[in-house]
Design an enzyme around this catalytic site. Structure first.
Site, PDB file in Angstrom:
ATOM      1  N   PHE A 118      14.136  64.680 -84.718  1.00 50.08           N
ATOM      2  CA  PHE A 118      14.147  65.544 -83.547  1.00 50.08           C
ATOM      3  C   PHE A 118      15.239  65.056 -82.616  1.00 50.08           C
ATOM      4  CE2 PHE A 118      10.249  68.276 -82.341  1.00 50.08           C
ATOM      5  CZ  PHE A 118      10.402  69.029 -83.481  1.00 50.08           C
ATOM      6  N   GLN A 230      11.701  70.632 -67.341  1.00 50.59           N
ATOM      7  CA  GLN A 230      12.502  70.767 -68.558  1.00 50.59           C
ATOM      8  C   GLN A 230      12.655  72.234 -68.935  1.00 50.59           C
ATOM      9  OE1 GLN A 230      10.874  69.323 -72.479  1.00 50.59           O
ATOM     10  NE2 GLN A 230      12.827  68.257 -72.455  1.00 50.59           N
ATOM     11  N   HIS A 232      13.532  74.373 -71.975  1.00 46.31           N
ATOM     12  CA  HIS A 232      13.739  74.282 -73.416  1.00 46.31           C
ATOM     13  C   HIS A 232      14.987  75.084 -73.733  1.00 46.31           C
ATOM     14  CE1 HIS A 232      13.122  74.380 -77.711  1.00 46.31           C
ATOM     15  NE2 HIS A 232      12.140  73.513 -77.574  1.00 46.31           N
ATOM     16  N   LEU A 246       8.869  80.405 -77.101  1.00 46.64           N
ATOM     17  CA  LEU A 246       9.477  79.207 -77.685  1.00 46.64           C
ATOM     18  C   LEU A 246      10.060  79.448 -79.074  1.00 46.64           C
ATOM     19  CD1 LEU A 246       9.930  76.129 -77.460  1.00 46.64           C
ATOM     20  CD2 LEU A 246       7.697  75.826 -78.514  1.00 46.64           C
ATOM     21  N   GLU A 249      12.111  73.457 -81.545  1.00 44.47           N
ATOM     22  CA  GLU A 249      13.218  72.545 -81.811  1.00 44.47           C
ATOM     23  C   GLU A 249      13.335  72.240 -83.306  1.00 44.47           C
ATOM     24  OE1 GLU A 249      13.695  69.387 -79.042  1.00 44.47           O
ATOM     25  OE2 GLU A 249      14.530  68.027 -80.528  1.00 44.47           O
ATOM     26  N   ARG A 280      17.304  67.735 -75.008  1.00 42.00           N
ATOM     27  CA  ARG A 280      17.079  69.116 -74.576  1.00 42.00           C
ATOM     28  C   ARG A 280      17.864  69.468 -73.318  1.00 42.00           C
ATOM     29  NH1 ARG A 280      10.626  69.824 -75.871  1.00 42.00           N
ATOM     30  NH2 ARG A 280      10.924  69.988 -78.125  1.00 42.00           N
ATOM     31  N   HIS A 344       9.908  75.024 -69.543  1.00 37.23           N
ATOM     32  CA  HIS A 344       9.082  74.524 -70.638  1.00 37.23           C
ATOM     33  C   HIS A 344       8.085  73.459 -70.211  1.00 37.23           C
ATOM     34  CE1 HIS A 344       8.049  73.881 -74.758  1.00 37.23           C
ATOM     35  NE2 HIS A 344       8.607  72.689 -74.863  1.00 37.23           N
ATOM     36  N   ARG A 378      12.023  65.127 -71.405  1.00 40.01           N
ATOM     37  CA  ARG A 378      11.089  64.747 -72.467  1.00 40.01           C
ATOM     38  C   ARG A 378      11.716  64.985 -73.836  1.00 40.01           C
ATOM     39  NH1 ARG A 378       7.574  67.586 -75.713  1.00 40.01           N
ATOM     40  NH2 ARG A 378       8.126  69.498 -74.621  1.00 40.01           N
TER      41      ARG A 378
END
Lengths: 542, 478
Positions: A118, A230, A232, A246, A249, A280, A344, A378
């Protein structure tokens, strides 16, 4: 006056996402536990929608130290070190818990837990169940919860925490029909998740209204870094009503490529080393810049393409994505997805110790409602781990809370009743207020911020806070209270954004020139307690 | 956009009522956006559930134009009629799901946590996608006719049964929750937003394990031993279809196609006339029919009831019979046989239902036959084979008057008629009411079980589509 409908328990858990259920399951071993959910338990939080995965150090190439470092760097060093240490150290055991309770995560060929890479992490550390990891996690927790003695209260909204002058000792509630109630408790755990719903475009479920920030704040708890929201990088942009949904990711984790309208793979400009697998905040700013500078798609996004991957790979690894886009007439096996940033995750929130204690006695918190674990940004996969590590810790700490005589402050209840009665004389529908708030927040407190826009937002939100909300029936009570909670959260985000005169993590100030790096920043946390707010200045760094 | 929403307020003491709303929504809006618009702009007291808005939490399941859907995924259309799921109602579109949630089994894990393998996980996965929207429970025809707890309850029993970490006896539990009540109509799969194959992947599997432990219903055991002894699920009373017809039936005039004919036990031994009519029908349409005499039961009754030990042998005998006859297309006239050959076999030949075949080759137009006809979709044709249009094309060509009725299981399938006749009768009674509403004189269908059962519960004549077509042809010849 007074509320007849009264229940007592040892631990009251508010919120039923991953952290709430985990906390309840743990607290139950210490005494009678009640979990209240504004929706149906397990369905409301963002956990059930989390697609990507659960970060845990499980193989030899990886280490707790590396997980710690990746998280700190990813979080722009604004994270609370002791919380991050706890997260990295305990995540492996928490995924083992889930396994022993029946979780159906994907395994590698040797039957060990499979992991994928990730963004912002040096190892393949993210455990997953296809692209519905959160669903798997919640189903597992629900099975555990259903087998426990925890009392489940669905569709009950908490209006206020009860405070006896020294400690929190319960909550005032309101059910679906508008009936008020009181639940007294030795300890209360807030696990109410984030507040993406204060923004016009968000991945959050409709329940993501940040009630816990408001409940904690009103009870006197300290909040930190509320400006760290955050975005996204990849949310849907079309059709209109589905904007913000969403796009996991995992799409980039599996090899998805970002291109602007000119067909350029623009991440070469923003992070040539990590490209699409950058953090991100970097990817979101990259996309936002492409769109702002006129290289966006017709709907104001960019292209995210997986069509170069084998069809079968897309079908097995990204089935939800495939299906979702098929519903909107896009076959991601052949064509690219249109994506843009979307609100997000709230990295800021209620300040906790590693034992999930807040600054208010007998009040605990876990999951997205807390601040400090993720700093300024995050990493994907850290939120699910967060819910389990700190959910369990909150359950234990709350469970161990001493039993106390529960003197309910009658004035507090009376005040709540009067407040609620006043809504009948209001002037404006909650839906209208929410719409204005969302637009203001999206336009003025988004990815790129400056003082002027923030002041506009501050003024707009204050105006909305002074607008008397109107309801016609008791069933609309929760809605009015939740709307006020959202306005309070919006206010705190704006305050934090004004206080933090630097670009750091997810917070980017276009009107501030800075000479320091994230690591050498003289600023610490922004903080908010009722009647007092500010930003820590770290003098040794000046 | 105009929609109609069913509203209900228990406080008024009045029954639910339909209210028409006109709201303005964006292009490609979902049903949920319409509901939001009603609440935000017209009536803030309107009650409905919603949460994730992305098809993952299952909160917003409602019925749109009669069928369960997730409001957040279903595109809204002008004139939609929006109702709650068919579950006890609380207010407006909000239904009481607590009693169902209480039935869903949880894992009973011992402390020695047996490891689980990726293979086991792959088996479990298809049963794990459930988002507990309860659309399947809302539309299951068996629940109200028996003590059956419903599809998602069975799904969870099998999910736990497959997991080595679980220590419960899920077979006994499943039987207790009505394992033998499912008619395998597949309605639950049709309405499931995650397309979970509960009948095949949970119910039939649980029944198979029950069978291994000798826990099958007596009627099913008897049927299985009959099949094992005779190769047929129906006792021979008079000369069977296969005994009456030659090996090859040549058509009138030019040969337009050649098929192998799979007769099925009911048409071979109990209701023979429709099969004979089919031969005439095919001859009339220029089809050469090859009828291997060594064909046997398709094994559907065994697979559906879980008594599957003898199945591979039957499958082999049938495949060999048609391969040796040298046909590349096998025609069925029984929905159950067709669905089994298509879905439970790996055949080296193509399998077609009579209705799809006739539409494909183009059929001779028959004369109109008097009377009002309605069509009953056999579950194993509609959902088992995805065939709904073709029988209607045939019917419209021959029936003087054709009236539609919504599809619904008649109660005969899945071994329910033999194993739980009372339940089959109850489901049949609901179906009979629907038939009555149409005012039809005749029911037409393409499944001998439906035919037999519908005749019992409605008292109306039930005609096989081949028989009806032949009536048209005979009239023409007069």
């Amino acid at each position: 006056m007074g509320i007849e409908n009264k229940t007592d328990c040892h631990v009251l858990v508010i919120g039923s996402g991953g952290a709430g259920i985990r906390a309840a399951v743990e607290a139950e071993t210490f005494g009678e536990t009640i979990i209240v959910s504004k929706t149906i338990t397990g369905k409301g939080g963002c956990t059930v929608m989390a697609e990507g995965g659960f970060n845990a150090v499980l193989n030899e190439e990886d280490s707790i130290q590396t997980h710690f470092e990746d998280t700190m760097r990813g979080g722009a060093f604004l994270n609370d070190e002791s919380l991050v240490e706890t997260l990295a150290a305990e995540a492996p055991n928490r995924i083992r818990d889930l396994f022993s309770w029946g979780a159906v995560f994907d395994l590698a060929k040797d039957n060990t837990i499979a992991q994928r890479p990730f963004g912002g992490q040096r190892c393949a550390r993210t455990c997953y169940a296809g692209d519905h990891t959160g669903h798997e996690l919640v189903m597992t927790l629900l099975e555990k919860l259903r087998g426990s003695s925890v009392q489940i209260e669905n569709e009950v909204t908490v209006l206020d925490l009860l405070y006896d002058g020294e400690r929190v000792n319960g909550a005032i509630t309101c059910d679906r029909e508008g009936e008020l109630g009181v639940i007294t408790a030795d300890a209360v755990i807030l696990a109410t998740g984030g507040a993406g719903q204060v923004y016009d475009t968000t991945t959050n479920s409709t329940a993501g209204t940040g009630d816990g920030y408001a409940l904690g704040y009103k009870a006197g708890a300290q909040l930190i870094d509320m400006e760290q929201v955050q975005f996204h990088p990849t949310g849907a942009v079309t059709p209109y009503d589905s904007r913000g949904r969403l796009i996991t990711e995992a799409v980039r984790g599996e090899g998805g490529i970002l291109k602007n309208a000119l067909g350029e793979r623009f991440m070469t400009k923003y992070d040539p080393a990590r490209m699409e697998l950058s953090t991100r905040d970097v990817v979101a700013r990259g996309i936002a810049t492409e769109v702002l500078e006129g290289r966006g798609t017709p709907h104001g996004g960019v292209w995210l393409d997986v069509s170069h991957l084998p069809r079968e790979h897309i079908e097995t690894r990204l089935p939800i994505m495939l299906n979702q886009f098929l519903q909107f007439g896009v076959d991601i096996r052949n064509e690219p997805m249109e994506v843009a940033p979307t609100a997000h995750h709230f990295m800021g929130g209620i300040m906790i110790t590693p034992d999930a204690k807040t600054t208010v006695p007998h009040l605990y918190a876990a999951g997205e409602v807390t601040g400090g674990v993720h700093g300024g940004n995050r990493l994907g996969g850290n939120a699910l781990a967060d819910t389990q590590v700190f959910g369990r810790r909150a359950g234990i700490a709350a469970g161990k809370t001493e039993r106390t005589a529960k003197n309910v402050d009658k004035n507090q209840i009376k005040a709540a009743e009067e407040k609620l009665a006043s809504y009948y004389n209001g002037s404006t529908k909650t839906a209208d207020v929410r719409r204005s708030m969302k637009t203001t927040m999206w336009n003025n407190v988004g990815i790129y911020r400056n003082e002027l826009d923030l002041r506009v937002a501050e003024r707009d939100i204050r105006k909305l806070q002074n607008t008397p909300l109107k309801i016609d029936s008791p069933r609309e009570l929760p809605d009015a209270v939740i709307t006020e909670n959202m306005l309070l959260v919006a206010q705190l985000v704006i305050e934090g954004a004004l206080l933090r005169r630097e670009s750091r993590g997810a917070h980017t100030r276009t009107d501030v020139k800075q000479t320091w790096t994230n690591e050498t920043s003289p600023f610490g946390h922004t903080f908010f307690v009722k009647g007092k707010s500010g930003i820590e200045i770290l003098e040794e760094k000046l | 956009m105009k929609v109609t929403i069913s509203r209900f307020d228990p406080d008024t003491g009045e029954p639910p009522k339909f209210v028409e709303y006109e709201v303005s929504v964006k292009k490609a809006a979902r049903v949920l956006n319409v509901l939001d618009a009603v609440r935000d702009t017209i009536d803030p007291g309107f009650a409905y559930r919603h949460c994730c808005r992305g098809g993952q939490c299952g909160s917003c399941a409602v019925r749109v134009n009669g069928e369960p859907v997730l409001a957040c995924m279903q595109e809204a259309r002008e004139g939609d009629i929006i109702e709650p799921l068919e579950l006890p109602r609380i207010r407006d579109l909000v239904v009481d799901i607590a009693p169902i949630m209480a039935q869903i089994a949880w894992m009973n894990n011992g402390c020695d946590c047996s490891p689980v393998t990726q293979e086991e996980i792959e088996e479990i996965k298809p049963l794990r996608e459930c988002i507990e929207c309860y659309s399947c429970i809302s539309s299951c025809p068996a629940i109200s006719a028996s003590d059956y707890k419903g599809p998602t309850i069975m799904r969870q029993e099998q999910r736990l049964n497959l997991d080595p970490r679980d220590k419960g006896d899920r077979i006994l539990e499943a039987i207790d929750k009505g394992l033998f009540s499912c008619t395998t109509c597949h309605k639950c799969v049709e309405v499931c937003p995650k397309e979970i194959e509960t009948p095949r992947k949970a119910i039939e599997k649980l029944r198979a394990e029950a069978a291994k432990r000798g826990l099958s219903l007596p009627a099913h055991k008897a049927l299985a031993s009959l099949i094992e002894k005779t190769g047929r699920s129906v006792e021979r009373k008079e000369p069977t279809f296969l005994e009456r017809v030659p090996d090859v039936i040549e058509p009138e005039g030019e040969i337009r196609a050649t098929v192998g004919f799979f007769v099925g036990c009911m048409f071979n031994g109990r209701v023979i006339q429709p099969a004979l009519d089919t031969m005439d029908l095919l001859r009339k349409n220029g089809v050469r029919v090859i009828i291997p005499k060594d064909q046997v039961c398709c094994s559907s009754p065994l697979i559906r009831t879980g008594l599957s030990g003898f199945v591979p042998e039957l499958q082999k005998r049938n495949i060999d019979a048609f391969v040796n006859a040298g046909v590349d297309t096998v025609l069925t006239i029984c929905a159950g046989c067709g669905s089994t050959l298509k879905n439970d076999y790996e055949t080296p030949f193509r399998v077609v239902d009579i209705t799809e075949f006739l539409c494909e080759i183009g059929f001779v137009a028959p004369a109109k036959v008097e009377g009002t006809y309605t069509y009953h979709d056999p579950c194993h044709l509609l959902r088992g084979q995805g065939i709904s249009e073709q029988p209607r094309i045939l019917l419209n060509s021959v029936a003087e008057k054709f009236v539609e009725m919504p599809a619904r299981c008649c109660g005969a399938g899945g071994g329910v008629k033999s194993g739980q006749p009372e339940e089959a009768a109850k489901i049949g009674a609901v179906r009979a009411e629907m038939v009555k509403k149409t005012g039809a004189d005749y029911i037409v269908t393409v499944c001998p079980f439906c035919e037999f059962h519908l005749n019992q519960v409605t008292g109306l004549p039930v005609k096989n589509i081949a028989t009806l077509m032949m009536e048209g042809y005979r009239k023409q010849e007069k």
